[in-house]
Enzyme design. Structure first.
Site, PDB file in Angstrom:
ATOM      1  N   TYR A  32       0.846  -1.207   0.000  1.00 26.24           N
ATOM      2  CA  TYR A  32       0.000   0.000   0.000  1.00 26.24           C
ATOM      3  C   TYR A  32       0.879   1.254   0.000  1.00 26.24           C
ATOM      4  CZ  TYR A  32      -3.497   3.410   1.519  1.00 26.24           C
ATOM      5  OH  TYR A  32      -4.309   4.501   1.606  1.00 26.24           O
ATOM      6  N   ASP A  33       1.872   1.283   0.895  1.00 21.99           N
ATOM      7  CA  ASP A  33       2.753   2.451   0.973  1.00 21.99           C
ATOM      8  C   ASP A  33       3.577   2.617  -0.307  1.00 21.99           C
ATOM      9  OD1 ASP A  33       3.460   2.013   4.529  1.00 21.99           O
ATOM     10  OD2 ASP A  33       1.827   3.048   3.493  1.00 21.99           O
ATOM     11  N   PHE A  34       3.998   1.496  -0.889  1.00 18.68           N
ATOM     12  CA  PHE A  34       4.750   1.554  -2.147  1.00 18.68           C
ATOM     13  C   PHE A  34       3.894   2.181  -3.249  1.00 18.68           C
ATOM     14  CE2 PHE A  34       8.106   0.182  -5.016  1.00 18.68           C
ATOM     15  CZ  PHE A  34       7.443   0.081  -6.233  1.00 18.68           C
ATOM     16  N   ASP A  35       2.643   1.700  -3.374  1.00 21.04           N
ATOM     17  CA  ASP A  35       1.766   2.206  -4.423  1.00 21.04           C
ATOM     18  C   ASP A  35       1.463   3.691  -4.240  1.00 21.04           C
ATOM     19  OD1 ASP A  35       1.653  -0.181  -5.772  1.00 21.04           O
ATOM     20  OD2 ASP A  35      -0.110  -0.897  -4.687  1.00 21.04           O
ATOM     21  N   SER A  80       3.002  -5.679 -15.501  1.00 15.75           N
ATOM     22  CA  SER A  80       2.321  -5.636 -14.207  1.00 15.75           C
ATOM     23  C   SER A  80       0.934  -5.044 -14.391  1.00 15.75           C
ATOM     24  CB  SER A  80       3.119  -4.785 -13.214  1.00 15.75           C
ATOM     25  OG  SER A  80       3.203  -3.458 -13.681  1.00 15.75           O
ATOM     26  N   GLU A 110     -10.426 -13.250 -10.531  1.00 13.69           N
ATOM     27  CA  GLU A 110      -9.498 -14.281 -10.065  1.00 13.69           C
ATOM     28  C   GLU A 110      -8.867 -13.845  -8.742  1.00 13.69           C
ATOM     29  OE1 GLU A 110      -8.050 -15.458 -14.609  1.00 13.69           O
ATOM     30  OE2 GLU A 110      -6.691 -14.421 -13.241  1.00 13.69           O
ATOM     31  N   LYS A 112      -5.891 -13.069  -6.364  1.00 14.24           N
ATOM     32  CA  LYS A 112      -4.535 -12.581  -6.633  1.00 14.24           C
ATOM     33  C   LYS A 112      -3.583 -13.257  -5.645  1.00 14.24           C
ATOM     34  CE  LYS A 112      -1.782  -8.414  -7.275  1.00 14.24           C
ATOM     35  NZ  LYS A 112      -0.659  -8.850  -6.439  1.00 14.24           N
ATOM     36  N   ASP A 114      -0.342 -14.410  -3.637  1.00 12.70           N
ATOM     37  CA  ASP A 114       0.823 -13.672  -3.165  1.00 12.70           C
ATOM     38  C   ASP A 114       2.042 -14.569  -3.285  1.00 12.70           C
ATOM     39  OD1 ASP A 114       2.260 -11.592  -2.174  1.00 12.70           O
ATOM     40  OD2 ASP A 114       1.727 -11.909  -0.087  1.00 12.70           O
ATOM     41  N   GLU A 170       1.549 -18.378 -10.833  1.00 11.55           N
ATOM     42  CA  GLU A 170       2.174 -17.892  -9.600  1.00 11.55           C
ATOM     43  C   GLU A 170       2.666 -19.078  -8.777  1.00 11.55           C
ATOM     44  OE1 GLU A 170       2.474 -13.909  -7.695  1.00 11.55           O
ATOM     45  OE2 GLU A 170       1.795 -14.610  -9.643  1.00 11.55           O
ATOM     46  N   TYR A 222      -2.725 -19.278 -14.799  1.00 10.31           N
ATOM     47  CA  TYR A 222      -3.901 -18.450 -15.101  1.00 10.31           C
ATOM     48  C   TYR A 222      -3.816 -17.662 -16.408  1.00 10.31           C
ATOM     49  CZ  TYR A 222      -0.719 -15.245 -12.664  1.00 10.31           C
ATOM     50  OH  TYR A 222       0.384 -14.553 -12.240  1.00 10.31           O
ATOM     51  N   LYS A 285     -10.369  -9.034 -15.084  1.00  7.09           N
ATOM     52  CA  LYS A 285      -9.975  -8.986 -16.494  1.00  7.09           C
ATOM     53  C   LYS A 285     -11.208  -8.969 -17.385  1.00  7.09           C
ATOM     54  CE  LYS A 285      -5.977 -11.995 -15.558  1.00  7.09           C
ATOM     55  NZ  LYS A 285      -5.408 -13.339 -15.790  1.00  7.09           N
ATOM     56  N   LYS A 309      -6.472  -4.577  -4.449  1.00  9.23           N
ATOM     57  CA  LYS A 309      -5.664  -5.142  -3.367  1.00  9.23           C
ATOM     58  C   LYS A 309      -6.323  -4.872  -2.021  1.00  9.23           C
ATOM     59  CE  LYS A 309      -1.261  -5.567  -4.013  1.00  9.23           C
ATOM     60  NZ  LYS A 309       0.194  -5.350  -4.140  1.00  9.23           N
ATOM     61  N   CYS A 404      21.599 -11.608  29.246  1.00 10.13           N
ATOM     62  CA  CYS A 404      20.726 -12.729  28.896  1.00 10.13           C
ATOM     63  C   CYS A 404      19.648 -12.919  29.964  1.00 10.13           C
ATOM     64  CB  CYS A 404      21.557 -14.006  28.765  1.00 10.13           C
ATOM     65  SG  CYS A 404      20.563 -15.482  28.460  1.00 10.13           S
ATOM     66  N   CYS A 407      20.515 -16.502  31.793  1.00 12.06           N
ATOM     67  CA  CYS A 407      21.732 -16.792  32.573  1.00 12.06           C
ATOM     68  C   CYS A 407      22.490 -15.539  32.990  1.00 12.06           C
ATOM     69  CB  CYS A 407      22.654 -17.724  31.789  1.00 12.06           C
ATOM     70  SG  CYS A 407      23.366 -16.953  30.312  1.00 12.06           S
ATOM     71  N   CYS A 422      23.584 -14.388  23.261  1.00  7.84           N
ATOM     72  CA  CYS A 422      24.196 -14.793  24.526  1.00  7.84           C
ATOM     73  C   CYS A 422      25.345 -15.742  24.187  1.00  7.84           C
ATOM     74  CB  CYS A 422      23.175 -15.497  25.417  1.00  7.84           C
ATOM     75  SG  CYS A 422      23.927 -16.278  26.870  1.00  7.84           S
ATOM     76  N   CYS A 428      24.063 -21.663  29.443  1.00  7.13           N
ATOM     77  CA  CYS A 428      22.741 -21.017  29.345  1.00  7.13           C
ATOM     78  C   CYS A 428      21.679 -22.101  29.134  1.00  7.13           C
ATOM     79  CB  CYS A 428      22.745 -20.030  28.182  1.00  7.13           C
ATOM     80  SG  CYS A 428      21.215 -19.097  27.997  1.00  7.13           S
TER      81      CYS A 428
END
Length: 668
Positions: A32-35, A80, A110, A112, A114, A170, A222, A285, A309, A404, A407, A422, A428
């Site tokens: 989401y942030d990338f897009d 893409s 369809e 999607k 991952d 995929e 697909y 599609k 998405k 740690c 120990c 550690c 330990c």
């Protein structure tokens, strides 16, 4: 910052994120942030076209080509899809379609998946080539690895298909397989993958197809591509490729309008949590191929398809405490203990925090912070950010522990690594117990009659403190019989299993020792190269990296392990108990003696052979393999990516440097 500087900065940032996602398979930003950043860059480029980079991320499909595999150009570009996160943009997409081709059309919806996009070429019904998406124009040929995926047919049985075609899909990993394999990575002291997609992508980039075969990947197909159009619609092609024997997802639907699309999305926004694999959205599609051609393409994506998405599910809850777990390799992992909250159909009480930087640098956590927790493509919930508006006045910043928790030994951090460790592996308790539990495991010594709980009990009662103590349990039979749940039969089964483990081959013993970064595959490579534990213990870092697939980090870990006198003493005790520390030698039948009296080192990567295959060729023709460059060396067989230090040393000693082809010419 000027518009030119903004465009330059965003371009550089998005290129790095693209590299992290496609090449390293380790994304550092959400989809989401990338897009959103991509949209911001696109808007700036439209406003100030004079500053736009021709190779901008808005114009190029993400992904560089890795160097390990042959690069193959796609016959049909793997473009893409445009992304959207809201229904209004889907309605606008539908309106653009109707304006271009009218109202008489259908959509195929369809899931999607991952995973990792893959293009398969079939010739005369046989799988001829498998290529990753790469940069959309060309990708990496990974045919050998793809042949290990059971759901991909190597040969088609039924007719009706053309002599030459491509089918795309995929490659992915099911959630249960991911959880199991990731646990094994943690147990082996390796960095776990964040999600199944990264695991699948990382697996496809392995050069050892035998290791790929050990990782259960799946693939849904697909998209059919042919020189001559065989079908009128995409839906018809999906039905046909099912008949040909391809694994096609049965959840796809043919709908008549945008309302059908929205209903499909609403259903799977909930139902996706019941699937055995991850999906991150829905692909829509236009069904008819001639209408697809009429709609055409932009520079980056088709105008007749779009990807909706799902937003990763996110909830707000309170951080109650940060606790710490010590693994068998000594790695200390922080865990956020949360006020229980419902997320993606399950009650979440804990979330991963990965390492110290996550706590003190990225999140800057304070006691009892209100945090946002997300469970998108990740199995383990993750804290995304802190709600600073709800931070309690006077709340203390959480500081990562310095000693740690088990120990109280001062923690260490290796330069270039994120985790704290550690170093007290001999004192330990979680490390001692964890190593013994690893040692008895199925993939290591596979000791029948012993389980994790039994190891815990034997340790807490003082019967075992080291692996070697297992081989002296028969000295404590009287005390064992007096303990609960230790009947005579169970004791006999345990002792029989321990006795039988003495026959396990050297690579199993080496893996069982639990040396950091020495997993099952690395142990086999080390045994094949060094043959005996004495050779391995005496090896320098340079000699270790001369072995196939042994890098600097692994070499450093091994030399540190054997530099510890207590570890060397433990090896001697295990030797005295009768364990196998010499490789099982296979009888070698010489093909010739043409290389007799000559010594070789193999370095780098080769297109036609693995290093093991070249080693076999040399040995089968009377030659010997050395572990380091010296005046005794006859030839250095050099491939790509050979270390510069080896090359320099070989040149200094005037050692002939030959290719694999020149080696074969010596035999002809």
């Amino acid at each position: 910052m000027s518009p030119q500087e903004q465009i330059k900065a965003l371009t550089a940032e998005l290129r790095q994120h693209t590299y992290n996602y496609y090449v390293l398979a380790m994304p550092t930003i959400s989809d989401y942030d990338f897009d959103k950043k991509l949209e911001q860059l696109s808007a700036l480029e439209k406003q100030y076209p004079e500053f736009a980079d021709p190779e901008s991320p808005t114009q190029v499909v993400g992904g560089d080509i890795t160097k390990e595999f042959v690069t193959v150009k796609h016959r049909w570009p793997m473009l893409s899809l445009g992304n959207t996160y809201n229904e209004q943009e889907l309605v606008e997409f539908d309106q653009r379609i109707r304006k271009a081709i009218g109202d008489n059309f259908e959509y195929v919806c369809e899931l999607k998946f991952d995973g990792l996009s893959m293009s398969l070429t079939y010739e005369q019904g046989k799988l001829a080539r498998a290529v990753t998406r790469g940069d959309g124009t060309q990708g990496d040929e990974v045919t050998t690895n793809v042949r290990t995926i059971h759901s991909i047919p190597k040969k088609l049985e039924k007719g009706g298909y053309p002599d030459l075609f491509e089918i795309r899909g995929e490659v992915f990993m099911h959630l249960k397989a991911f959880e199991r394999l990731n646990k094994e990575r943690v147990d082996n002291g390796e960095v776990p993958y964040a999600n199944p997609r990264n695991f699948a992508s990382g697996t496809m980039k392995l050069q050892d197809s035998a290791e790929v075969a050990r990782r259960p990947l799946d693939c849904f197909l697909y998209g059919l591509y042919t020189e001559k159009t065989l079908f009128k619609t995409h839906w018809e092609s999906l039905e046909a490729v099912k008949e040909w024997g391809f694994h096609v997802d049965n959840h796809s639907r043919l709908v008549s309008d945008i309302n059908g699309v929205l209903e499909f999305i609403a259903k799977w926004d909930t139902e996706r949590h019941n699937l055995s694999y991850d999906i991150d959205g829905i692909v829509i599609k236009v069904n008819n191929y001639s209408q697809q051609q009429e709609l055409g393409f932009t520079a980056k994506s088709p105008r007749w398809a779009i990807s909706y998405k799902f937003k990763a599910e996110r909830v707000e809850t309170e951080l109650q405490a940060v606790t710490y777990q010590v693994g068998r390799t000594g790695a200390v992992t922080p865990v956020a203990n949360l006020k229980p909250v419902l997320l993606a159909g399950t009650t979440v009480k804990r979330a991963t925090l990965h390492n110290a930087d996550e706590i003190t640098e990225r999140l800057k956590l304070h006691e009892h912070d209100t945090v946002y927790v997300e469970k998108g493509g990740e199995i383990i919930p993750k804290i995304i950010s802190v709600n600073l508006d709800k931070r309690k006045p006077g709340a203390k910043a959480i500081e990562y522990i310095t000693h740690c928790p088990a120990c109280d030994t001062k923690l260490l951090r290796t330069e270039g690594e994120a985790a704290w460790y550690c170093p007290n592996d001999e004192g330990c308790p979680p490390q001692i117990v964890g190593k013994m539990q690893h040692y008895i495991g199925r993939k290591a010594m596979n000791i029948d009659g012993l389980g994790d709980e039994t190891i815990n009990t034997l340790y807490s009662r003082g019967f075992i403190r080291h692996i070697s103590d297992l081989y002296h349990l028969q000295d404590h039979i009287t005390e064992l019989k007096q303990m609960d749940r230790f009947g005579e039969q169970s004791i006999n089964n345990m002792l029989d299993g321990i006795e039988k483990s003495k026959q396990q081959p050297f690579e199993k013993v080496l893996f069982g020792l639990g040396i950091r970064y020495v997993g099952e595959t690395v142990a086999k490579k080390l045994v094949a190269h060094f043959k005996t534990i004495d050779n391995l213990m005496a090896a320098t870092a340079e000699e270790l990296t001369a072995a196939e697939e042994i890098g600097g980090r692994i070499a450093e870990s091994i030399t540190e392990y054997f530099a510890d006198e207590s570890h060397r003493q433990e090896i001697e005790k295990l030797k005295a108990s009768g364990l196998q520390f010499v490789a099982e030698e296979k009888e070698l039948t010489l093909a010739s003696e043409k290389l007799s009296g000559q010594n070789f080192i193999i370095s780098g990567t080769f297109e036609k052979f693995s290093r093991d295959e070249l080693k076999d060729i040399i040995e089968q023709n009377g030659g010997k393999i050395l572990s380091s460059i010296s005046a005794k060396l006859s030839y250095l067989v050099a491939g790509e990516n050979m270390g510069p230090a080896k090359l320099e040393k070989a040149n200094k000693l005037n050692i002939p440097i030959i290719s694999d082809d020149e080696l074969l010419a010596m035999l002809s």
